[in-house]
Design an enzyme around this catalytic site. Structure first.
Site, PDB file in Angstrom:
ATOM      1  N   GLY A   7       0.834  -1.188   0.000  1.00 53.90           N
ATOM      2  CA  GLY A   7       0.000   0.000   0.000  1.00 53.90           C
ATOM      3  C   GLY A   7       0.872   1.241   0.000  1.00 53.90           C
ATOM      4  O   GLY A   7       1.514   1.553   0.999  1.00 53.90           O
ATOM      5  N   GLY A  10       1.895   7.507  -0.537  1.00 50.38           N
ATOM      6  CA  GLY A  10       2.481   8.795  -0.858  1.00 50.38           C
ATOM      7  C   GLY A  10       3.277   9.383   0.282  1.00 50.38           C
ATOM      8  O   GLY A  10       3.864  10.453   0.157  1.00 50.38           O
ATOM      9  N   GLY A  11       3.329   8.669   1.418  1.00 48.51           N
ATOM     10  CA  GLY A  11       4.100   9.101   2.573  1.00 48.51           C
ATOM     11  C   GLY A  11       5.426   8.376   2.667  1.00 48.51           C
ATOM     12  O   GLY A  11       5.698   7.420   1.936  1.00 48.51           O
ATOM     13  N   VAL A  12       6.252   8.806   3.609  1.00 44.65           N
ATOM     14  CA  VAL A  12       7.602   8.248   3.725  1.00 44.65           C
ATOM     15  C   VAL A  12       7.587   6.820   4.268  1.00 44.65           C
ATOM     16  O   VAL A  12       8.419   5.995   3.873  1.00 44.65           O
ATOM     17  CB  VAL A  12       8.492   9.165   4.598  1.00 44.65           C
ATOM     18  CG1 VAL A  12       8.007   9.215   6.044  1.00 44.65           C
ATOM     19  CG2 VAL A  12       9.949   8.730   4.539  1.00 44.65           C
ATOM     20  N   ASP A  13       6.666   6.493   5.153  1.00 42.29           N
ATOM     21  CA  ASP A  13       6.655   5.163   5.767  1.00 42.29           C
ATOM     22  C   ASP A  13       6.363   4.062   4.746  1.00 42.29           C
ATOM     23  O   ASP A  13       7.060   3.041   4.696  1.00 42.29           O
ATOM     24  CB  ASP A  13       5.626   5.114   6.903  1.00 42.29           C
ATOM     25  CG  ASP A  13       5.952   6.082   8.024  1.00 42.29           C
ATOM     26  OD1 ASP A  13       7.141   6.261   8.322  1.00 42.29           O
ATOM     27  OD2 ASP A  13       5.017   6.665   8.593  1.00 42.29           O
ATOM     28  N   SER A  14       5.351   4.257   3.925  1.00 40.79           N
ATOM     29  CA  SER A  14       5.023   3.242   2.919  1.00 40.79           C
ATOM     30  C   SER A  14       6.100   3.187   1.840  1.00 40.79           C
ATOM     31  O   SER A  14       6.383   2.119   1.285  1.00 40.79           O
ATOM     32  CB  SER A  14       3.651   3.509   2.298  1.00 40.79           C
ATOM     33  OG  SER A  14       3.624   4.738   1.604  1.00 40.79           O
ATOM     34  N   CYS A  90     -12.156   1.846   8.092  1.00 38.84           N
ATOM     35  CA  CYS A  90     -11.536   1.874   6.763  1.00 38.84           C
ATOM     36  C   CYS A  90     -10.462   0.799   6.598  1.00 38.84           C
ATOM     37  O   CYS A  90     -10.355   0.193   5.526  1.00 38.84           O
ATOM     38  CB  CYS A  90     -10.941   3.258   6.519  1.00 38.84           C
ATOM     39  SG  CYS A  90     -10.207   3.463   4.887  1.00 38.84           S
ATOM     40  N   GLY A 114       2.933   0.369   5.630  1.00 35.11           N
ATOM     41  CA  GLY A 114       3.967   1.075   6.376  1.00 35.11           C
ATOM     42  C   GLY A 114       3.553   1.432   7.791  1.00 35.11           C
ATOM     43  O   GLY A 114       4.053   2.414   8.352  1.00 35.11           O
ATOM     44  N   CYS A 187      -8.039  11.849   6.672  1.00 33.87           N
ATOM     45  CA  CYS A 187      -7.506  11.901   5.316  1.00 33.87           C
ATOM     46  C   CYS A 187      -8.405  12.616   4.323  1.00 33.87           C
ATOM     47  O   CYS A 187      -7.926  13.267   3.392  1.00 33.87           O
ATOM     48  CB  CYS A 187      -7.185  10.496   4.821  1.00 33.87           C
ATOM     49  SG  CYS A 187      -8.644   9.446   4.540  1.00 33.87           S
TER      50      CYS A 187
END
Length: 365
Positions: A7, A10-14, A90, A114, A187
């Site tokens: 998944g 768009g973030g740093v963790d994923s 969700c 992430g 979100c």
């Protein structure tokens, strides 16, 4: 080569999750779930990440389904005087369902995210979320609704990492999201917009004025509509008293907001509904757990009893402002399955770990 669907939010963790799994030899397929109008930037950032680390990227359109399931739940909960956490619904209903669907299409056995948490198989044969080593970033609380099938096919590589380590890795490999700020808001809310404005402007909720009352039912003033208030709230009441007053309860059927002093917000008894089992499939009277009544709660010991369709939690010490609509998540230490011992000998996790036993939704007593 083993395929895995990640998944890619768009973030740093994923982003680092996808990179780490590729380094481990997986064929990684990044999937961005487009679920709301704010997803445009997420999709663009995820596409840049995928290109940089050299993985295939897919975008799945889920806006209509998200509106029907998550935003409707969010809206109805507020109208009923609750304070919902949409992530709880969700995660199993939307995110994991969609990722596993893509995995089936792609012939991948597993999916990954992430989150700062881990997945373990226990000695009792069940799968469970284990807490991250970093208490400050631990996200086990928001994952209590995942099913056994979903957990059995899930990988979460970040359980042993600190956030600063993730950002360092991202910077070292040149990811554009290395310094991207963490998402702290719901979100689907436009940046800077509060949830009440969203409910009124986007979902057609019409706030109805009603009475502020004290614990005895004496009218104290007029409120602007119950969607504007949550249990424990002090600021923004729009009414002055000679001493601090807090929201103790919301009564949607009477359109009343009950105000009290701080002492009245504390109770050793909390009620909950809709239990979902993880490490513990069913609750039995007298079971003991560490329980968190909100994401930021440090957790407290309680004993749980069944009362018809509800659970009654009796905490060892009174807790403040248990809020209907929020989740109460139960934790306990559990032994891991023998077949996973190699992971623990490698230092990934200890033989007995703190895991999510299950969770439920706090309701009015």
């Amino acid at each position: 080569m083993r395929k895995i669907v990640v998944g890619l939010s768009g973030g740093v963790d994923s982003a680092v999750t996808a990179y780490l799994l590729k380094e481990q030899g997986y064929e990684v397929i990044g999937v961005t779930l487009c679920m709301h109008a704010n997803a445009e930037r997420e999709v663009a950032d995820a596409a840049k990440v995928a290109e940089r680390i050299g993985i295939r990227h897919r975008v799945i359109e889920l806006t209509e389904k998200f509106q029907e399931n998550i935003i409707r739940y969010f809206t109805e909960s507020y109208k009923q005087g609750e304070t919902p956490n949409p992530c709880m619904v969700c995660n199993p209903m939307m995110k994991w369902s969609a990722l596993l669907s893509v995995a089936e299409e792609e012939g991948a056995e597993q999916v990954a995210t992430g989150h700062y948490a881990g997945v373990v198989r226990l000695a009792n044969g069940r799968y469970a979320i284990r807490c991250a080593e970093s208490a400050a970033k631990d996200q086990a609380y928001v994952l209590y609704g995942l099913t056994q099938e979903q957990l059995s096919r899930t990988v979460m590589p970040l359980a042993s990492y600190e956030k600063k380590e993730i950002r360092k890795i991202a910077a070292e490999i040149g990811l554009s999201v290395a310094d991207k700020a963490d998402s702290m808001e719901i979100c689907f809310l436009p940046e800077g917009e509060v949830y009440t404005d969203y409910l009124v402007q986007n979902e057609g909720v019409e706030p109805v004025r009603g009475n502020f009352v004290d614990e005895d039912g004496t009218v104290l003033g007029t409120h602007q509509g119950i969607i504007y208030y949550t249990v424990g709230q002090r600021k923004g009441l729009g009414i002055a008293f000679g001493e601090p007053r807090y929201v103790k309860e919301l009564h949607p059927e009477a359109n009343e907001v009950v105000l009290s002093g701080n002492d009245a917000l504390w109770s050793d008894t909390v009620y909950a509904r809709d239990y979902k089992g993880m490490a513990v499939e069913q609750i039995e009277d007298g079971m003991r757990f560490l329980a968190k009544i909100r994401y930021s709660h440090k957790g407290a010991m309680c004993t749980v009893y069944r009362e018809g369709e509800r659970l009654r939690l009796v905490f060892d010490e009174p807790q403040r402002a248990a809020t209907p609509g929020q989740a109460v998540v139960f934790y306990r230490e559990e032994a891991i399955a023998d077949g996973e011992q190699a992971k623990y000998e490698a230092g990934e996790v200890s033989p007995k770990v703190l895991v999510v036993a299950g969770g439920a939704v706090i309701c009015r007593g």
